[in-house]
Scaffold this motif. Structure first.
Motif, short mmCIF file in Angstrom:
data_model
loop_
_atom_site.label_atom_id
_atom_site.label_comp_id
_atom_site.label_asym_id
_atom_site.label_seq_id
_atom_site.Cartn_x
_atom_site.Cartn_y
_atom_site.Cartn_z
N PRO A 164 1.09 6.94 -0.27
CA PRO A 164 0.24 5.79 -0.60
C PRO A 164 0.41 5.45 -2.08
CG PRO A 164 -1.11 7.78 -0.53
CD PRO A 164 0.31 8.19 -0.16
N GLN A 186 -5.83 4.77 3.56
CA GLN A 186 -4.58 5.35 3.04
C GLN A 186 -3.75 5.94 4.17
OE1 GLN A 186 -6.57 7.84 0.10
NE2 GLN A 186 -5.43 6.82 -1.55
N ASP A 221 0.79 -1.24 0.00
CA ASP A 221 0.00 0.00 0.00
C ASP A 221 0.82 1.28 0.00
OD1 ASP A 221 -2.44 -1.49 0.26
OD2 ASP A 221 -1.85 -1.88 2.34
N THR A 222 2.10 1.20 0.33
CA THR A 222 2.90 2.42 0.47
C THR A 222 4.26 2.30 -0.20
OG1 THR A 222 4.00 1.80 2.54
CG2 THR A 222 1.84 2.86 2.74
N ALA A 247 -7.70 12.06 1.72
CA ALA A 247 -7.22 10.69 1.92
C ALA A 247 -8.28 9.85 2.65
CB ALA A 247 -5.94 10.71 2.75
#
Ligand code: 5GP
Length: 138
Positions: free
Chosen positions: A47, A61, A28-29, A57
């Motif tokens: 993100p 996130q 995710d990041t 966001a």
């Protein structure tokens, strides 16, 4: 608030269209070094999905970025023998934001050492060496 611009610099980094010095990534990041570091080890967590900043966001996130940021902050503190961490997020131009893809700044700090002025290009070899140290501590 304006729509997300898919041509912002960090979206291009995520697509691999422009290079970045990677520190860490998960599903995710993505975390990479700031090219104009205000402190040694200055890096940015973003993100992988689009949003402009804190204001649009999703909770998911934000949670993913903060969780990654905490891990990276600990690793940077260890790797650079830092005394503390400054954590920053700017939302919209009036809030100081210049790149409109959500990002969190992680700035390792040493007692009595002020942040450098913004907008000064760093030495890429030096930045790369620091990134390797942080990655190794993760
Ligand atoms: P902000 O939007 O929070 O004001 O900060 C944007 C940050 O992105 C700045 O610290 C700036 O040095 C950094 N930055 C701007 N362009 C690039 C780039 O092309 N690559 C990387 N790695 N950082 C960038």
């Amino acid at each position: 608030m304006p729509d997300y611009d898919t041509d912002n610099i960090f979206a291009k980094i995520l697509r691999g269209e422009i290079p970045a010095i990677k520190v860490y990534e998960d599903d995710d990041t993505f975390c990479f070094m700031d090219i104009m570091p205000r402190a040694d080890g200055h890096c940015l967590v973003i993100p992988k999905t689009p949003c402009r900043n804190l204001l649009d966001a999703s909770d998911a996130q934000l949670a993913a970025c903060l969780s990654a940021a905490k891990r990276i902050a600990h690793a940077a503190k260890t790797a650079l023998n830092a005394d503390g961490i400054t954590f920053q997020q700017f939302s919209e131009a009036a809030g100081g934001q210049e790149v409109f893809h959500l990002h969190f700044h992680i700035l390792p700090r040493h007692e009595g050492v002020p942040l450098r002025a913004p907008g000064q290009m760093g030495d890429m070899d030096h930045i790369k060496q620091i990134a390797e140290k942080i990655s190794a501590a993760l």
